[in-house]
Enzyme design. Sequence first.
Site, PDB file in Angstrom:
ATOM      1  N   GLN A  19       0.811  -1.219   0.000  1.00 55.88           N
ATOM      2  CA  GLN A  19       0.000   0.000   0.000  1.00 55.88           C
ATOM      3  C   GLN A  19       0.848   1.276   0.000  1.00 55.88           C
ATOM      4  O   GLN A  19       0.343   2.348  -0.305  1.00 55.88           O
ATOM      5  CB  GLN A  19      -0.948  -0.005   1.203  1.00 55.88           C
ATOM      6  N   HIS A 113       0.807  -9.391   4.236  1.00 52.10           N
ATOM      7  CA  HIS A 113      -0.322  -8.456   4.332  1.00 52.10           C
ATOM      8  C   HIS A 113      -1.023  -8.444   2.964  1.00 52.10           C
ATOM      9  O   HIS A 113      -0.778  -7.577   2.120  1.00 52.10           O
ATOM     10  CB  HIS A 113       0.168  -7.064   4.736  1.00 52.10           C
ATOM     11  N   GLU A 158      -4.971 -10.196   9.031  1.00 47.32           N
ATOM     12  CA  GLU A 158      -6.395 -10.500   8.837  1.00 47.32           C
ATOM     13  C   GLU A 158      -6.606 -11.870   8.208  1.00 47.32           C
ATOM     14  O   GLU A 158      -7.198 -12.004   7.129  1.00 47.32           O
ATOM     15  CB  GLU A 158      -7.086  -9.378   8.041  1.00 47.32           C
TER      16      GLU A 158
HETATM   17  C1  BGC Z   1      -6.359  -3.876   6.078  1.00 55.08           C
HETATM   18  C2  BGC Z   1      -5.657  -2.675   5.480  1.00 55.08           C
HETATM   19  C3  BGC Z   1      -6.690  -1.721   4.906  1.00 55.08           C
HETATM   20  C4  BGC Z   1      -7.560  -1.256   6.046  1.00 55.08           C
HETATM   21  C5  BGC Z   1      -8.586  -0.206   5.673  1.00 55.08           C
HETATM   22  C6  BGC Z   1      -7.610  -3.545   6.855  1.00 55.08           C
HETATM   23  O1  BGC Z   1      -8.582  -4.471   6.546  1.00 55.08           O
HETATM   24  O2  BGC Z   1      -5.462  -4.647   6.835  1.00 55.08           O
HETATM   25  O3  BGC Z   1      -4.747  -3.126   4.519  1.00 55.08           O
HETATM   26  O4  BGC Z   1      -6.115  -0.666   4.222  1.00 55.08           O
HETATM   27  O5  BGC Z   1      -8.240  -2.346   6.599  1.00 55.08           O
HETATM   28  O6  BGC Z   1      -9.569  -0.687   4.845  1.00 55.08           O
END
Ligand code: BGC
Length: 426
Positions: A19, A113, A158
């Site tokens: 990101q 990630h 996640e």
């Molecule tokens: C993720 C991030 C994402 C953030 C905001 C999370 O689910 O780990 O990568 O940018 O939420 O949506």
Amino acid sequence: MELRFPVGFLWGAATAAHQVEGNNTNSDFWLMEQLEGSMFMEPSGIAVDHYRLYKGDIGMLAGLGLNAYRFSIEWARIEPEEGRFDESAIEHYRDMLVACRVYGVTPIVTLHHFTSPQWLIRAGGWESAETPMRFARYCEYVMRKLGEFIPYSCTINEANMPLAITKIMKRHQLSESVAQVGLNTEIKKKMETYQAELSKSFGLPYDRIHPFLSPLSEKGIENVFRAHTEARAAIRKSSPQTKVGITLSLYDIQSVPGGEAHAEKAMQEEFLQFIPYLKDDDFFGLQNYTRMVYGPDGMLPVPADAEKTQMGYEFYPQGLEAVIRYVAKHLGLPIIVTENGIATDDDDRRIAFIDRALAGVHACIADGIPVKGYMHWSLLDNFEWQLGFSKRFGLVAVDRATQRRIPKPSAFHLGRIARANALITN
Ligand code: BGC
């Protein structure tokens, strides 16, 4: 009055390699972003050039008063082809870790990630029974080289997200067949083009392409959690002093009368069923953004009068406290809030969000729950996956034409709270 947190509390912000770094050319997402018909609003490109600008960014984070930085190492950079490890990528992440040390910042390092190397997808992706071993091998390598600099590692970010995606897809298919509505022809055509392109670029039929963020079979979901336990063993072997955890995305799940069974089922599916894989970790990485409310017929829409974030979900910072309490009731591990934040252009609302979220963390600690840190998502405005650069989660804005960093008032606000607490020694 500032809230007093325990001495040594980790105050930080988080990012993820894909990101922010830019030019992550060997990852599966890079490919998916470029294809005709892509679901991505725009490609990640140079992102916010963090691969080059990391020193300034870490210095800025420390200068704001924060003492921890959660970032991720990109598997596709470390192992661009299966079994070929790139020393220059290791050097890069070593430099990042050294910068953290120089600035007195505790690194919390995520090993996966969302993005995976393209070769992993060609080899069956997250449906392959070999993926846990492959992931553990990469983690072992990273920890052998860099473990001495890594006090905390998150294996998979996640890890329950593939399950959430699988459920959403099923629900979507179901509602489509029930309502007998086809997708609008334009979208359908776009999807077909994309699927054909994807299949061409991975050299696989579309239904054999399994990135992390895609619907997975039960076996695939098990692979994700086996990847965690195998990586945990590998990390402990090669870097015994590194603490290992996983991160899960957890809604504050609530119900109105009649929705209790749905809510219980959701918690079981999204969290409780995974406890056997996590209970021997050193800490739990908790990520929360909003709540989800169930009624007798399932999930309820966001109330019409509720304040919404740029993501369309409800502004609900009090959810963090509820999720921490829920997790603590079921899992006896130290907790680090590895993500919590809000996409908005109204930075006052970010400040309000932070204040309410932190009040919740504080109340949990006061009740004896071992919360060890709070990582705000995100340090920088960045590439929000399919939604491109349009959503702003950052404490710090980035002028993408010049890559200039512009801290927002919320960055100073969080930094001030962290600093005030750093001064407390008893
Ligand atoms: C993720 C991030 C994402 C953030 C905001 C999370 O689910 O780990 O990568 O940018 O939420 O949506």
